[in-house]
Design a protein around this motif. Structure first.
Motif, PDB file in Angstrom:
ATOM      1  N   LEU A 254       0.806  -1.221   0.000  1.00 19.48           N
ATOM      2  CA  LEU A 254       0.000   0.000   0.000  1.00 19.48           C
ATOM      3  C   LEU A 254       0.845   1.280   0.000  1.00 19.48           C
ATOM      4  O   LEU A 254       0.326   2.378  -0.206  1.00 19.48           O
ATOM      5  N   LEU A 255       2.154   1.142   0.221  1.00 20.00           N
ATOM      6  CA  LEU A 255       2.996   2.349   0.322  1.00 20.00           C
ATOM      7  C   LEU A 255       2.897   3.253  -0.914  1.00 20.00           C
ATOM      8  O   LEU A 255       2.732   4.466  -0.767  1.00 20.00           O
ATOM      9  N   PRO A 256       2.980   2.679  -2.134  1.00 25.12           N
ATOM     10  CA  PRO A 256       2.907   3.587  -3.290  1.00 25.12           C
ATOM     11  C   PRO A 256       1.550   4.248  -3.489  1.00 25.12           C
ATOM     12  O   PRO A 256       1.436   5.219  -4.236  1.00 25.12           O
ATOM     13  N   SER A 261      -1.302  10.096  -1.901  1.00 22.12           N
ATOM     14  CA  SER A 261      -2.419  10.749  -1.201  1.00 22.12           C
ATOM     15  C   SER A 261      -1.958  11.423   0.088  1.00 22.12           C
ATOM     16  O   SER A 261      -2.528  12.437   0.481  1.00 22.12           O
ATOM     17  N   ASP A 262      -0.914  10.917   0.721  1.00 20.17           N
ATOM     18  CA  ASP A 262      -0.414  11.619   1.910  1.00 20.17           C
ATOM     19  C   ASP A 262       0.022  13.030   1.535  1.00 20.17           C
ATOM     20  O   ASP A 262      -0.290  14.001   2.237  1.00 20.17           O
ATOM     21  N   VAL A 263       0.731  13.151   0.429  1.00 22.71           N
ATOM     22  CA  VAL A 263       1.198  14.484   0.028  1.00 22.71           C
ATOM     23  C   VAL A 263       0.003  15.349  -0.379  1.00 22.71           C
ATOM     24  O   VAL A 263      -0.109  16.506   0.039  1.00 22.71           O
ATOM     25  N   GLN A 264      -0.914  14.780  -1.162  1.00 23.79           N
ATOM     26  CA  GLN A 264      -2.014  15.605  -1.674  1.00 23.79           C
ATOM     27  C   GLN A 264      -3.055  15.958  -0.607  1.00 23.79           C
ATOM     28  O   GLN A 264      -3.744  16.959  -0.727  1.00 23.79           O
ATOM     29  N   ILE A 265      -3.144  15.130   0.420  1.00 29.33           N
ATOM     30  CA  ILE A 265      -4.160  15.407   1.449  1.00 29.33           C
ATOM     31  C   ILE A 265      -3.518  15.942   2.738  1.00 29.33           C
ATOM     32  O   ILE A 265      -4.038  16.862   3.360  1.00 29.33           O
ATOM     33  N   ARG A 266      -2.380  15.362   3.116  1.00 26.58           N
ATOM     34  CA  ARG A 266      -1.753  15.828   4.365  1.00 26.58           C
ATOM     35  C   ARG A 266      -0.730  16.937   4.119  1.00 26.58           C
ATOM     36  O   ARG A 266      -0.236  17.539   5.063  1.00 26.58           O
ATOM     37  N   GLY A 267      -0.398  17.140   2.848  1.00 23.85           N
ATOM     38  CA  GLY A 267       0.445  18.285   2.492  1.00 23.85           C
ATOM     39  C   GLY A 267       1.923  18.119   2.753  1.00 23.85           C
ATOM     40  O   GLY A 267       2.653  19.110   2.841  1.00 23.85           O
ATOM     41  N   LYS A 268       2.391  16.891   2.882  1.00 13.55           N
ATOM     42  CA  LYS A 268       3.840  16.714   3.075  1.00 13.55           C
ATOM     43  C   LYS A 268       4.236  15.267   2.810  1.00 13.55           C
ATOM     44  O   LYS A 268       3.379  14.363   2.807  1.00 13.55           O
ATOM     45  N   TYR A 269       5.525  15.063   2.604  1.00 15.54           N
ATOM     46  CA  TYR A 269       6.043  13.702   2.529  1.00 15.54           C
ATOM     47  C   TYR A 269       6.083  13.176   3.970  1.00 15.54           C
ATOM     48  O   TYR A 269       6.934  13.580   4.754  1.00 15.54           O
ATOM     49  N   THR A 270       5.121  12.338   4.298  1.00 19.76           N
ATOM     50  CA  THR A 270       5.003  11.826   5.667  1.00 19.76           C
ATOM     51  C   THR A 270       6.043  10.721   5.912  1.00 19.76           C
ATOM     52  O   THR A 270       6.775  10.336   4.996  1.00 19.76           O
ATOM     53  N   ASN A 271       6.058  10.172   7.100  1.00 17.39           N
ATOM     54  CA  ASN A 271       6.981   9.063   7.396  1.00 17.39           C
ATOM     55  C   ASN A 271       6.733   7.889   6.444  1.00 17.39           C
ATOM     56  O   ASN A 271       7.660   7.193   6.037  1.00 17.39           O
ATOM     57  N   THR A 272       5.456   7.698   6.077  1.00 15.90           N
ATOM     58  CA  THR A 272       5.121   6.622   5.139  1.00 15.90           C
ATOM     59  C   THR A 272       5.828   6.867   3.800  1.00 15.90           C
ATOM     60  O   THR A 272       6.425   5.961   3.219  1.00 15.90           O
ATOM     61  N   CYS A 273       5.755   8.103   3.342  1.00 16.61           N
ATOM     62  CA  CYS A 273       6.398   8.446   2.058  1.00 16.61           C
ATOM     63  C   CYS A 273       7.904   8.259   2.186  1.00 16.61           C
ATOM     64  O   CYS A 273       8.546   7.662   1.318  1.00 16.61           O
ATOM     65  N   SER A 275       9.594   6.447   4.156  1.00 18.66           N
ATOM     66  CA  SER A 275      10.033   5.051   4.268  1.00 18.66           C
ATOM     67  C   SER A 275       9.978   4.381   2.891  1.00 18.66           C
ATOM     68  O   SER A 275      10.798   3.521   2.577  1.00 18.66           O
ATOM     69  N   TYR A 276       9.042   4.797   2.053  1.00 18.60           N
ATOM     70  CA  TYR A 276       8.985   4.237   0.699  1.00 18.60           C
ATOM     71  C   TYR A 276      10.179   4.731  -0.136  1.00 18.60           C
ATOM     72  O   TYR A 276      10.775   3.978  -0.897  1.00 18.60           O
ATOM     73  N   ILE A 277      10.515   6.006   0.049  1.00 25.68           N
ATOM     74  CA  ILE A 277      11.684   6.558  -0.663  1.00 25.68           C
ATOM     75  C   ILE A 277      12.928   5.745  -0.266  1.00 25.68           C
ATOM     76  O   ILE A 277      13.724   5.338  -1.114  1.00 25.68           O
ATOM     77  N   ASN A 278      13.062   5.485   1.021  1.00 25.28           N
ATOM     78  CA  ASN A 278      14.230   4.729   1.501  1.00 25.28           C
ATOM     79  C   ASN A 278      14.225   3.303   0.955  1.00 25.28           C
ATOM     80  O   ASN A 278      15.236   2.788   0.499  1.00 25.28           O
ATOM     81  N   LYS A 279      13.049   2.700   1.027  1.00 21.69           N
ATOM     82  CA  LYS A 279      12.938   1.316   0.572  1.00 21.69           C
ATOM     83  C   LYS A 279      13.333   1.188  -0.907  1.00 21.69           C
ATOM     84  O   LYS A 279      13.969   0.214  -1.314  1.00 21.69           O
TER      85      LYS A 279
END
Ligand code: BGP
Length: 468
Positions: A254-256, A261-273, A275-279
């Motif tokens: 579900l990460l991708p 949606s985290d960026v578009q709704i929460r307005g930032k690269y969250t920890n979820t984002c 962690s996906y970048i790192n992965k």
């Protein structure tokens, strides 16, 4: 169901409109893409080649049939029509100094026709297309220049239609960038051998997220009542077993989706984002000030497409097809469509709950439907399979709203009138309530015929979802 629930259908210019060389329109990336049969990837050319058939050129010719088609939608009682604007009809090369007035006039006429029947237009700014010239000149969404050009395009149409269109969706299925092996539809990109695919993909995603945020910021200046939505390809997913490792694989799957949606709704690269970048070990450039833009340009509602579900786990043996060939594990409990997409109405209810829990903003189901082979007999199609699929999904939607109290304000089933497939360019994969007499090579009269589902959906809307 709320009285003002937006019932309707969803379409996309690249699959519906045609008129590819009319009214001053420039070539779009779809105009060099051939059709393919099921399971095959569509062939993309650098330019139009003699003797090749490109389904987008005429598609199902909304360009000439819009009055007739909108009248049919009105007859079904549509409250809204989700449609997209073709960027190269407005700016033929994407970076032109002058806007193409013919293009503006065309959509103006379309919106007037909708409003005549009190059909609310819901407009997607980017639905799998962009001017082909931007690919040649800038390499598509690899290039930050696309942010400025796309915002210029968005500002032009938002200003022009500010009194006719209230609902805007910035990018269709923005996460398809991370799903499709060739992000041609989403970003005009074919990976080069000498580039790092992952880095290019994340960079293009950042530019689209910036463009989305800037569009929201500029749009609210034009009309503070505008409502903006994101749009996510939501493949609901289950863990194959209760084994914790399968559950963790589900989380990763579900990460991708959450990335966008985290960026578009929460307005930032969250920890979820992050962690996906790192992965993915992705490297891309975020300039100073970008974070403020993302923070300010958040969407008002969350919209998503839902067609099927998948399973994920260590011992998934059989795979299955899905939207944009995004296959996954086969679920032994589910049946599939002719195109191998697993049918799972309850998955829609589950998805609505998961999404609403996470974001707590109004939801909109912007695509849902069943691609099937229809047979025209005595000027109609007895599409009971489609009615079954849709009624089960709408029932699940109602349960999510009425029992689970999810805030969802609209539902647009995919393709009220038959149009070409995005995945394959086929005509024979049909979703509509109205049959269009054309085949995979564009042969046929183009005439429209009401299917059995036409009358069924009319009743659904009339009864506000009461009669399914
Ligand atoms: C989504 C797109 C649509 C649409 C739909 C069905 O990915 O937003 O444009 O086409 O899926 O897919 P297909 O046309 O491949 O059946």
């Amino acid at each position: 169901m709320r009285k003002d629930f937006l019932w309707g259908g969803a379409t996309a210019a690249n699959q519906y409109e045609g008129g590819y060389n009319l009214g001053g329109r420039g070539l779009s990336i779809n105009d060099v893409e051939m059709g393919a049969s099921h399971g095959k990837v569509r062939e993309i050319h650098e330019t139009i080649k003699e003797g090749c058939y490109y389904p987008s050129h005429h598609a199902t010719d909304f360009y000439h049939h819009y009055k007739e088609d909108i009248a049919l939608m009105a007859e079904m009682g549509f409250k809204c029509l989700r449609m997209s604007i073709c960027w190269s009809r407005i700016y033929p090369n994407g970076d032109d100094e002058k806007v193409n007035q013919d293009g503006l006039d065309f959509y103006d006429a379309v919106f007037n026709e909708c409003l005549k029947y009190h059909i609310e237009p819901i407009v997607t700014l980017h639905h799998f297309e962009m001017p082909l010239a931007l690919v040649k000149k800038y390499g598509g969404w690899r290039n930050r220049k696309l942010v400025d050009l796309s915002v210029q395009y968005a500002k032009t149409v938002m200003e022009y239609y500010k009194n006719k269109v209230k609902y805007w969706i910035t990018f269709n299925e923005i996460n398809s960038l991370f799903i499709a092996s060739t992000p041609w539809h989403q970003a005009g990109i074919i990976y080069q051998d000498n580039e790092n695919k992952v880095d290019v993909m994340f960079q293009a995603a950042h530019y689209q997220l910036l463009s989305s945020a800037l569009t929201v910021i500029e749009g609210k200046k034009i009309n503070p009542y505008f409502q903006f939505g994101n749009m996510i390809l939501y493949n609901c997913c289950y863990a194959m077993t209760s084994h914790p490792e399968d559950q963790m694989m589900l989380h990763d799957k579900l990460l991708p989706i959450y990335y966008f949606s985290d960026v578009q709704i929460r307005g930032k690269y969250t920890n979820t984002c992050q962690s996906y970048i790192n992965k993915m070990n992705a490297r891309f450039i975020i300039q100073e000030g970008d974070d403020l833009i993302l923070q300010e340009g958040i969407c008002d509602f969350y919209s998503f497409s839902y067609y099927s579900s998948l399973v994920e786990g260590k011992n998934v043996q059989k795979s299955t097809d899905g939207n944009l060939l995004d296959g996954g594990g086969k679920n032994p409990c589910l049946e599939s469509t002719d195109w191998g997409w697993q049918i799972d109405p309850l998955g829609l209810r589950i998805s609505l709950n998961l999404i609403y829990d996470r974001y707590q903003i109004p939801l909109f189901v912007s695509e849902n439907g069943m691609g099937a082979i229809d047979i025209l007999e005595s000027n109609t199609v007895n599409d009971t399979y489609r009615i079954d699929y849709l009624s089960m999904h709408i029932k699940a939607l109602k349960d999510a709203i009425e029992i689970d109290l999810v805030d969802c304000f609209g539902y647009t089933s995919w393709r009220p009138i038959d149009i070409i497939s995005a995945g394959t360019g086929e005509m024979k994969k049909r979703y509509g309530y109205v049959y269009v007499d054309l085949d995979d090579l564009g042969q046929g009269s183009g005439k429209r015929y009401k299917k059995k589902s036409f009358y069924w959906y009319k009743t659904v809307i009339e009864s506000n979802g009461g009669v399914l």
